[in-house]
Design a protein around this motif. Sequence first.
Motif, PDB file in Angstrom:
ATOM      1  N   PHE A 276     -23.345 -46.898 -17.284  1.00  0.00           N
ATOM      2  CA  PHE A 276     -23.244 -45.642 -18.018  1.00  0.00           C
ATOM      3  C   PHE A 276     -22.525 -44.580 -17.190  1.00  0.00           C
ATOM      4  CE2 PHE A 276     -26.858 -47.845 -19.870  1.00  0.00           C
ATOM      5  CZ  PHE A 276     -26.697 -47.623 -21.239  1.00  0.00           C
ATOM      6  N   ASN A 277     -22.878 -44.513 -15.894  1.00  0.00           N
ATOM      7  CA  ASN A 277     -22.249 -43.502 -15.043  1.00  0.00           C
ATOM      8  C   ASN A 277     -20.762 -43.781 -14.860  1.00  0.00           C
ATOM      9  OD1 ASN A 277     -24.753 -42.346 -14.771  1.00  0.00           O
ATOM     10  ND2 ASN A 277     -25.170 -43.230 -12.759  1.00  0.00           N
ATOM     11  N   LEU A 278     -20.390 -45.059 -14.700  1.00  0.00           N
ATOM     12  CA  LEU A 278     -18.980 -45.386 -14.506  1.00  0.00           C
ATOM     13  C   LEU A 278     -18.160 -45.054 -15.751  1.00  0.00           C
ATOM     14  CD1 LEU A 278     -19.158 -48.783 -12.578  1.00  0.00           C
ATOM     15  CD2 LEU A 278     -18.463 -46.551 -11.689  1.00  0.00           C
ATOM     16  N   ILE A 279     -18.658 -45.485 -16.910  1.00  0.00           N
ATOM     17  CA  ILE A 279     -17.916 -45.221 -18.150  1.00  0.00           C
ATOM     18  C   ILE A 279     -17.840 -43.718 -18.410  1.00  0.00           C
ATOM     19  CG2 ILE A 279     -17.888 -45.591 -20.639  1.00  0.00           C
ATOM     20  CD1 ILE A 279     -19.259 -48.270 -20.164  1.00  0.00           C
ATOM     21  N   GLY A 280     -18.968 -43.025 -18.172  1.00  0.00           N
ATOM     22  CA  GLY A 280     -18.956 -41.586 -18.380  1.00  0.00           C
ATOM     23  C   GLY A 280     -18.012 -40.868 -17.438  1.00  0.00           C
ATOM     24  N   THR A 281     -17.955 -41.318 -16.179  1.00  0.00           N
ATOM     25  CA  THR A 281     -17.044 -40.692 -15.222  1.00  0.00           C
ATOM     26  C   THR A 281     -15.590 -40.933 -15.586  1.00  0.00           C
ATOM     27  OG1 THR A 281     -18.698 -40.973 -13.473  1.00  0.00           O
ATOM     28  CG2 THR A 281     -16.430 -40.559 -12.789  1.00  0.00           C
ATOM     29  N   PHE A 282     -15.261 -42.177 -15.963  1.00  0.00           N
ATOM     30  CA  PHE A 282     -13.881 -42.471 -16.358  1.00  0.00           C
ATOM     31  C   PHE A 282     -13.500 -41.712 -17.631  1.00  0.00           C
ATOM     32  CE2 PHE A 282     -14.337 -46.507 -13.807  1.00  0.00           C
ATOM     33  CZ  PHE A 282     -13.380 -46.149 -12.875  1.00  0.00           C
ATOM     34  N   ALA A 283     -14.452 -41.536 -18.536  1.00  0.00           N
ATOM     35  CA  ALA A 283     -14.159 -40.773 -19.746  1.00  0.00           C
ATOM     36  C   ALA A 283     -13.940 -39.295 -19.439  1.00  0.00           C
ATOM     37  CB  ALA A 283     -15.303 -40.935 -20.751  1.00  0.00           C
ATOM     38  N   MET A 284     -14.585 -38.808 -18.381  1.00  0.00           N
ATOM     39  CA  MET A 284     -14.461 -37.391 -18.037  1.00  0.00           C
ATOM     40  C   MET A 284     -13.170 -37.085 -17.280  1.00  0.00           C
ATOM     41  SD  MET A 284     -16.175 -34.521 -18.366  1.00  0.00           S
ATOM     42  CE  MET A 284     -17.902 -34.945 -18.546  1.00  0.00           C
ATOM     43  N   SER A 298      -8.682 -28.698 -25.761  1.00  0.00           N
ATOM     44  CA  SER A 298      -8.444 -29.224 -27.100  1.00  0.00           C
ATOM     45  C   SER A 298      -9.714 -29.855 -27.665  1.00  0.00           C
ATOM     46  CB  SER A 298      -7.327 -30.260 -27.064  1.00  0.00           C
ATOM     47  OG  SER A 298      -7.722 -31.366 -26.261  1.00  0.00           O
ATOM     48  N   ALA A 299      -9.690 -30.107 -28.978  1.00  0.00           N
ATOM     49  CA  ALA A 299     -10.843 -30.729 -29.624  1.00  0.00           C
ATOM     50  C   ALA A 299     -11.088 -32.128 -29.075  1.00  0.00           C
ATOM     51  CB  ALA A 299     -10.622 -30.782 -31.132  1.00  0.00           C
ATOM     52  N   GLY A 300     -10.010 -32.865 -28.772  1.00  0.00           N
ATOM     53  CA  GLY A 300     -10.180 -34.193 -28.195  1.00  0.00           C
ATOM     54  C   GLY A 300     -10.838 -34.149 -26.835  1.00  0.00           C
ATOM     55  N   ALA A 301     -10.466 -33.156 -26.020  1.00  0.00           N
ATOM     56  CA  ALA A 301     -11.087 -33.026 -24.696  1.00  0.00           C
ATOM     57  C   ALA A 301     -12.565 -32.699 -24.818  1.00  0.00           C
ATOM     58  CB  ALA A 301     -10.365 -31.947 -23.888  1.00  0.00           C
ATOM     59  N   ILE A 302     -12.894 -31.833 -25.776  1.00  0.00           N
ATOM     60  CA  ILE A 302     -14.310 -31.494 -25.970  1.00  0.00           C
ATOM     61  C   ILE A 302     -15.091 -32.723 -26.439  1.00  0.00           C
ATOM     62  CG2 ILE A 302     -15.896 -30.108 -27.342  1.00  0.00           C
ATOM     63  CD1 ILE A 302     -13.794 -27.908 -27.392  1.00  0.00           C
ATOM     64  N   ALA A 303     -14.523 -33.503 -27.366  1.00  0.00           N
ATOM     65  CA  ALA A 303     -15.205 -34.704 -27.847  1.00  0.00           C
ATOM     66  C   ALA A 303     -15.395 -35.717 -26.727  1.00  0.00           C
ATOM     67  CB  ALA A 303     -14.409 -35.321 -28.992  1.00  0.00           C
ATOM     68  N   ALA A 304     -14.366 -35.892 -25.879  1.00  0.00           N
ATOM     69  CA  ALA A 304     -14.500 -36.821 -24.754  1.00  0.00           C
ATOM     70  C   ALA A 304     -15.550 -36.350 -23.771  1.00  0.00           C
ATOM     71  CB  ALA A 304     -13.149 -36.986 -24.064  1.00  0.00           C
ATOM     72  N   ALA A 305     -15.603 -35.034 -23.534  1.00  0.00           N
ATOM     73  CA  ALA A 305     -16.607 -34.500 -22.620  1.00  0.00           C
ATOM     74  C   ALA A 305     -18.015 -34.720 -23.164  1.00  0.00           C
ATOM     75  CB  ALA A 305     -16.354 -33.016 -22.374  1.00  0.00           C
ATOM     76  N   VAL A 306     -18.195 -34.488 -24.473  1.00  0.00           N
ATOM     77  CA  VAL A 306     -19.506 -34.722 -25.085  1.00  0.00           C
ATOM     78  C   VAL A 306     -19.883 -36.195 -24.994  1.00  0.00           C
ATOM     79  CG1 VAL A 306     -20.759 -34.689 -27.276  1.00  0.00           C
ATOM     80  CG2 VAL A 306     -19.336 -32.741 -26.620  1.00  0.00           C
ATOM     81  N   PHE A 307     -18.921 -37.094 -25.239  1.00  0.00           N
ATOM     82  CA  PHE A 307     -19.176 -38.529 -25.137  1.00  0.00           C
ATOM     83  C   PHE A 307     -19.610 -38.905 -23.722  1.00  0.00           C
ATOM     84  CE2 PHE A 307     -17.406 -42.743 -24.049  1.00  0.00           C
ATOM     85  CZ  PHE A 307     -18.163 -43.529 -24.912  1.00  0.00           C
ATOM     86  N   VAL A 310     -23.168 -37.593 -23.057  1.00  0.00           N
ATOM     87  CA  VAL A 310     -24.163 -38.399 -23.773  1.00  0.00           C
ATOM     88  C   VAL A 310     -24.385 -39.733 -23.064  1.00  0.00           C
ATOM     89  CG1 VAL A 310     -24.599 -39.665 -25.906  1.00  0.00           C
ATOM     90  CG2 VAL A 310     -23.787 -37.307 -26.002  1.00  0.00           C
ATOM     91  N   LEU A 311     -23.309 -40.353 -22.584  1.00  0.00           N
ATOM     92  CA  LEU A 311     -23.453 -41.610 -21.850  1.00  0.00           C
ATOM     93  C   LEU A 311     -24.278 -41.422 -20.583  1.00  0.00           C
ATOM     94  CD1 LEU A 311     -20.027 -43.486 -22.017  1.00  0.00           C
ATOM     95  CD2 LEU A 311     -22.218 -44.217 -22.945  1.00  0.00           C
ATOM     96  N   LEU A 312     -23.987 -40.360 -19.844  1.00  0.00           N
ATOM     97  CA  LEU A 312     -24.744 -40.104 -18.620  1.00  0.00           C
ATOM     98  C   LEU A 312     -26.219 -39.870 -18.930  1.00  0.00           C
ATOM     99  CD1 LEU A 312     -22.236 -37.757 -16.733  1.00  0.00           C
ATOM    100  CD2 LEU A 312     -22.684 -40.178 -16.291  1.00  0.00           C
ATOM    101  N   MET A 313     -26.495 -39.145 -19.992  1.00  0.00           N
ATOM    102  CA  MET A 313     -27.890 -38.899 -20.364  1.00  0.00           C
ATOM    103  C   MET A 313     -28.575 -40.181 -20.814  1.00  0.00           C
ATOM    104  SD  MET A 313     -27.515 -35.270 -22.403  1.00  0.00           S
ATOM    105  CE  MET A 313     -29.255 -35.275 -22.842  1.00  0.00           C
ATOM    106  N   LEU A 314     -27.866 -41.015 -21.583  1.00  0.00           N
ATOM    107  CA  LEU A 314     -28.455 -42.282 -22.013  1.00  0.00           C
ATOM    108  C   LEU A 314     -28.758 -43.188 -20.827  1.00  0.00           C
ATOM    109  CD1 LEU A 314     -26.379 -43.191 -25.207  1.00  0.00           C
ATOM    110  CD2 LEU A 314     -28.783 -42.499 -25.094  1.00  0.00           C
ATOM    111  N   GLY A 315     -27.825 -43.258 -19.880  1.00  0.00           N
ATOM    112  CA  GLY A 315     -28.070 -44.078 -18.697  1.00  0.00           C
ATOM    113  C   GLY A 315     -29.252 -43.590 -17.899  1.00  0.00           C
ATOM    114  N   GLY A 316     -29.333 -42.265 -17.712  1.00  0.00           N
ATOM    115  CA  GLY A 316     -30.470 -41.728 -16.981  1.00  0.00           C
ATOM    116  C   GLY A 316     -31.784 -41.978 -17.694  1.00  0.00           C
ATOM    117  N   ALA A 317     -31.791 -41.811 -19.031  1.00  0.00           N
ATOM    118  CA  ALA A 317     -33.021 -42.045 -19.789  1.00  0.00           C
ATOM    119  C   ALA A 317     -33.430 -43.512 -19.751  1.00  0.00           C
ATOM    120  CB  ALA A 317     -32.833 -41.580 -21.233  1.00  0.00           C
ATOM    121  N   ALA A 318     -32.457 -44.429 -19.909  1.00  0.00           N
ATOM    122  CA  ALA A 318     -32.778 -45.862 -19.889  1.00  0.00           C
ATOM    123  C   ALA A 318     -33.333 -46.273 -18.526  1.00  0.00           C
ATOM    124  CB  ALA A 318     -31.533 -46.681 -20.227  1.00  0.00           C
TER     125      ALA A 318
END
Length: 380
Positions: A276-284, A298-307, A310-318
């Motif tokens: 989760f951390n790797l994918i989230g970091t590469f997405a950021m 841009s809207a795409g940058a905001i969507a990628a940042a939110v994604f 969310v991945l980092l939070m999911l990884g931490g929660a799991a």
Amino acid sequence: MTQNSWPGAHGGGWGGAPQWGGPPPAPQPGVIPLRPLALGDVITASFATVRAHWKTLAGVVLAVQAVVLPLMALVVGIAVASVHQHFDPVFDPPFGEDPSAEHVVPLVVAGVVVFVLLMVIGVLGVSVIAALCPAVLREAVMGRPTTFRALWRTSVRRAPAVAGAMFLSGLIAGSPVILVLALWLPLMFSAGSEEGRVALAGFLPLLMLAAAPLAVWLGIRFGLAPAVVVLEGAGPVTGLRRSAALVRGDWWRICGYTLVAGMLAGAIAYAIQIPFNLIGTFAMMPVLQGIPEHGTPSAGAIAAAVFAVVLLMLGGAAGQVFQIGFSHLASAVLYVDQRMRREGLAEAILADLAAPAPAAPPAAATDPAAPHRPAGDGAS
């Protein structure tokens, strides 16, 4: 067997004379052999319980998250909506002016209320998971199937008592540290010179090191309380007393097993978070590179940042859920081990399994369309 208590009365002991050619292997109706357990047995039983009942465990954990996370979001949303008009005067005041008390006080009060409510909701959520682990282990030791409804009902019903036991054990275990801070903070604030405050600040780590052994001793002594509360249907105070009685005389062994299980749970939890951390970091990374120096992203940058967030939070929660669950499973296995060593729980389990199943109601016996319910289905 009653709904909230383990089979067998207190007392009895481990018996059986060895046979020619060595003693026969211990019976194993479920995930553990019914004999005193070694460290490998404790770890293996914890993994075996997760492997055998992962669907039910995952279902209850997801249900907990589905309740806890929206509640937390609702609390934060209500708080923000209540004090949003104070944000600009506090965080962006006019140049040269300090925020006034009429704007600061509501934010402080809202922050404290939100912190307390989030803590209560989080502790109750963790308590449901902590109650779930001994409940599912009970069925795993007996070699019986589990159902989501039965485990959810048992976990939710015992969660307040488990929360009370965890709070009391944490308060008692943390009392040496609290005492050190209660003595150190007044001295720190009353120090008349900068040199005195520096000396007291350097003295604090030594005081904490002195308090740490007592805190660890108390934590291990009362560490079996959640399992007692769930498997014996006890209250928080009774759970603490039973835990202390079960640990007495075996503190070092239980401490070592708990430490190894905790380290293993932490390592696996960290491994769960890595993807989760790797994918989230590469997405950021492209988001950070594409943000202009001046202007809005841009809207795409905001969507990628939110994604990515969310991945980092999911990884931490799991990872956190696995660490909490595995640690409580290992603690529950240690509870079973102590009762087999001291109270003859193995014989009680075998007697309970050998007892004839209760007769079916007449309606179920005469109705061929009635669904068949296994003997282990439901809370025990």
